[in-house]
Design a protein around this motif. Structure first.
Motif, short mmCIF file in Angstrom:
data_model
loop_
_atom_site.label_atom_id
_atom_site.label_comp_id
_atom_site.label_asym_id
_atom_site.label_seq_id
_atom_site.Cartn_x
_atom_site.Cartn_y
_atom_site.Cartn_z
N SER A 112 9.37 8.87 1.65
CA SER A 112 9.71 7.46 1.81
C SER A 112 11.19 7.31 1.50
O SER A 112 11.67 7.82 0.49
CB SER A 112 8.89 6.59 0.85
N GLN B 156 6.44 11.45 7.99
CA GLN B 156 5.58 12.61 7.84
C GLN B 156 6.18 13.75 8.65
O GLN B 156 6.38 13.62 9.87
CB GLN B 156 4.18 12.30 8.36
N SER C 142 0.83 -1.19 0.00
CA SER C 142 0.00 0.00 0.00
C SER C 142 0.87 1.25 0.00
O SER C 142 1.95 1.27 0.58
CB SER C 142 -0.91 0.01 1.23
N GLU C 143 0.41 2.28 -0.66
CA GLU C 143 1.15 3.53 -0.69
C GLU C 143 1.06 4.23 0.67
O GLU C 143 0.05 4.11 1.36
CB GLU C 143 0.59 4.45 -1.77
N PRO C 144 2.08 4.96 1.06
CA PRO C 144 2.00 5.73 2.30
C PRO C 144 0.86 6.73 2.22
O PRO C 144 0.64 7.37 1.19
CB PRO C 144 3.36 6.44 2.37
N ASN C 145 0.14 6.86 3.29
CA ASN C 145 -0.99 7.79 3.34
C ASN C 145 -0.49 9.14 3.83
O ASN C 145 -0.73 9.54 4.97
CB ASN C 145 -2.08 7.23 4.24
N PHE C 146 0.21 9.87 2.96
CA PHE C 146 0.79 11.15 3.35
C PHE C 146 -0.26 12.25 3.25
O PHE C 146 -1.05 12.30 2.31
CB PHE C 146 1.97 11.51 2.44
N ARG C 147 -0.19 13.15 4.22
CA ARG C 147 -1.02 14.36 4.18
C ARG C 147 -0.09 15.55 4.03
O ARG C 147 1.01 15.57 4.56
CB ARG C 147 -1.83 14.51 5.48
N ASN D 51 8.55 5.53 6.18
CA ASN D 51 7.63 6.50 5.57
C ASN D 51 7.38 7.62 6.57
O ASN D 51 6.63 7.46 7.53
CB ASN D 51 6.31 5.81 5.18
N HIS E 152 1.03 19.30 8.37
CA HIS E 152 1.84 18.23 7.78
C HIS E 152 2.58 18.82 6.59
O HIS E 152 2.01 18.97 5.51
CB HIS E 152 0.97 17.04 7.35
#
Length: 372
Positions: free
Chosen positions: A59, A87, A44-49, A85, A54
């Motif tokens: 990554s 943030q 799954s892709e990182p859930n970046f905000r 990953n 943020h």
């Protein structure tokens, strides 16, 4: 994008939200053709905000981060998650950016088991870290006996034949060493004008006499000859133990670089140096109080920016020796990108990057990381 000599630096695509770039024109063409297709990624892709709270997400492969802290033979990578990953969020510190991550333990279970039941701690002995420290490794423990049992299991099954066989030799002395440990293990790698590798291991002790005796006993079990003559330097009695890689034999190959051990006691800590010159340089700095506790920037880093953690790795990029040039952050990037993002002119993108710290705390399922 080309430079003045009409040499390609890279190709770019600008979308509403992103700038996509590559040094490969073919790769960027493939990206353009497939931008609106849906891909099934192996993970799954990182859930970046990205918003006011943020600032960025990144990554990074563990081997890239590892390269900053030493050569490829170190165990730094084993302390890192398989995926990192991060943030980045606003920080109270005006001089540091801080990224946070929570990644699965995955194949790092053996290392995570070292810290089972160990409460994360801040670095406490800042008065024992010289200002000339180029890189620093810190392990914080709250239950030395439990930590020692976990470490014994890890070293007893080490993939290195040398470490496994050595541990069998010294095992009768290891229980006393681990039981007499205090709350932290510090490895300072100091800068040296001559380029010599100056390593100093600081072992905080609950009982300094027991720790010193047990360390010497381990050296003799490993084949050290009769004790050398005690020397005195700046009021400290120093002893040479002529046996290679004893710190690594006791605490993992993260602590390699000690062809011999010079030991002394300072307060409640056992000090181990990899050369007599390193020990003398270290004691001179301690006596002059040229240490992190008196350095405003480093003291602020320790007290306010770094958090309590089981493991901390720190590197001061402006203090790296010439023989460690591989630790440059952009060394594995295409040359054109290095020139673009890290040019020699003052004020370029990464020219003000002074130090990096990585911290990890280990839970049952996650490694909690901080990159400063």
């Amino acid at each position: 994008l080309v430079n003045r000599s009409n040499e390609s630096v890279g190709s770019f695509i600008l979308t509403d939200n992103f700038l996509v770039g590559s040094a490969s024109g073919i790769l960027i063409e493939n990206v353009a053709k497939r931008m609106h297709q849906t891909f099934q990624l192996p993970r799954s892709e990182p859930n970046f905000r990205v918003d006011a709270d943020h600032w960025a997400g990144i990554s990074i492969r563990p081997e890239v981060l590892q390269s900053l802290f030493g050569n490829a033979t170190s165990l730094v990578r084993l302390f890192l998650p398989e995926e990192l990953n991060l943030q980045f969020r606003p920080s109270a510190s005006r001089s540091h950016l801080i990224g946070y991550a929570a990644d699965a333990i995955g194949e790092r279970q053996d290392v995570a088991s070292l810290f089972t039941g160990q409460t994360p701690r801040r670095i406490q002995n800042s008065d024992l870290i010289p200002q000339t420290t180029a890189s620093l490794f810190h392990i914080g423990i709250s239950d030395a006996t439990r930590f020692g049992k976990s470490l014994s299991r890890l070293l007893g099954s080490a993939s290195s034949d040398f470490l496994r066989e050595r541990f069998e030799q010294i095992e009768p002395a290891t229980e006393a060493i681990y039981q007499s440990l205090g709350t932290e293990i510090l490895l300072c790698r100091m800068e040296s004008p001559s380029g010599a590798r100056q390593h100093v291991l600081v072992l905080n002790a609950k009982n300094i006499k027991e720790l010193s005796n047990a360390y010497q006993q381990a050296a003799y079990l490993a084949g050290a000859k009769a004790p050398a003559t005690l020397k005195t330097f700046l009021g400290h009695k120093t002893l040479r133990l002529d046996v290679p890689e004893l710190p690594a034999s006791l605490f993992s190959s993260l602590f390699t670089g000690f062809q011999r051990s010079w030991i002394t006691q300072h307060g409640s800590s056992l000090i181990v140096a990899n050369a007599e010159e390193a020990m003398q340089e270290y004691l001179q700095q301690i006596q002059r109080k040229a240490v992190w506790s008196t350095d405003e920037r480093q003291a602020d880093l320790l007290k306010n920016t770094l958090r309590p953690a089981n493991f901390t790795a720190f590197v001061r990029l402006t203090r790296i020796n010439a023989d460690q040039s591989q630790t440059m952050l952009t060394s594995t990037w295409p040359l054109a990108w290095q020139n673009l993002l890290n040019g020699s002119e003052e004020g370029s993108a990464l020219s003000n990057l002074e130090n990096i710290a990585y911290q990890a705390s280990y839970g049952n399922e996650k490694i909690l990381s901080t990159l400063v």
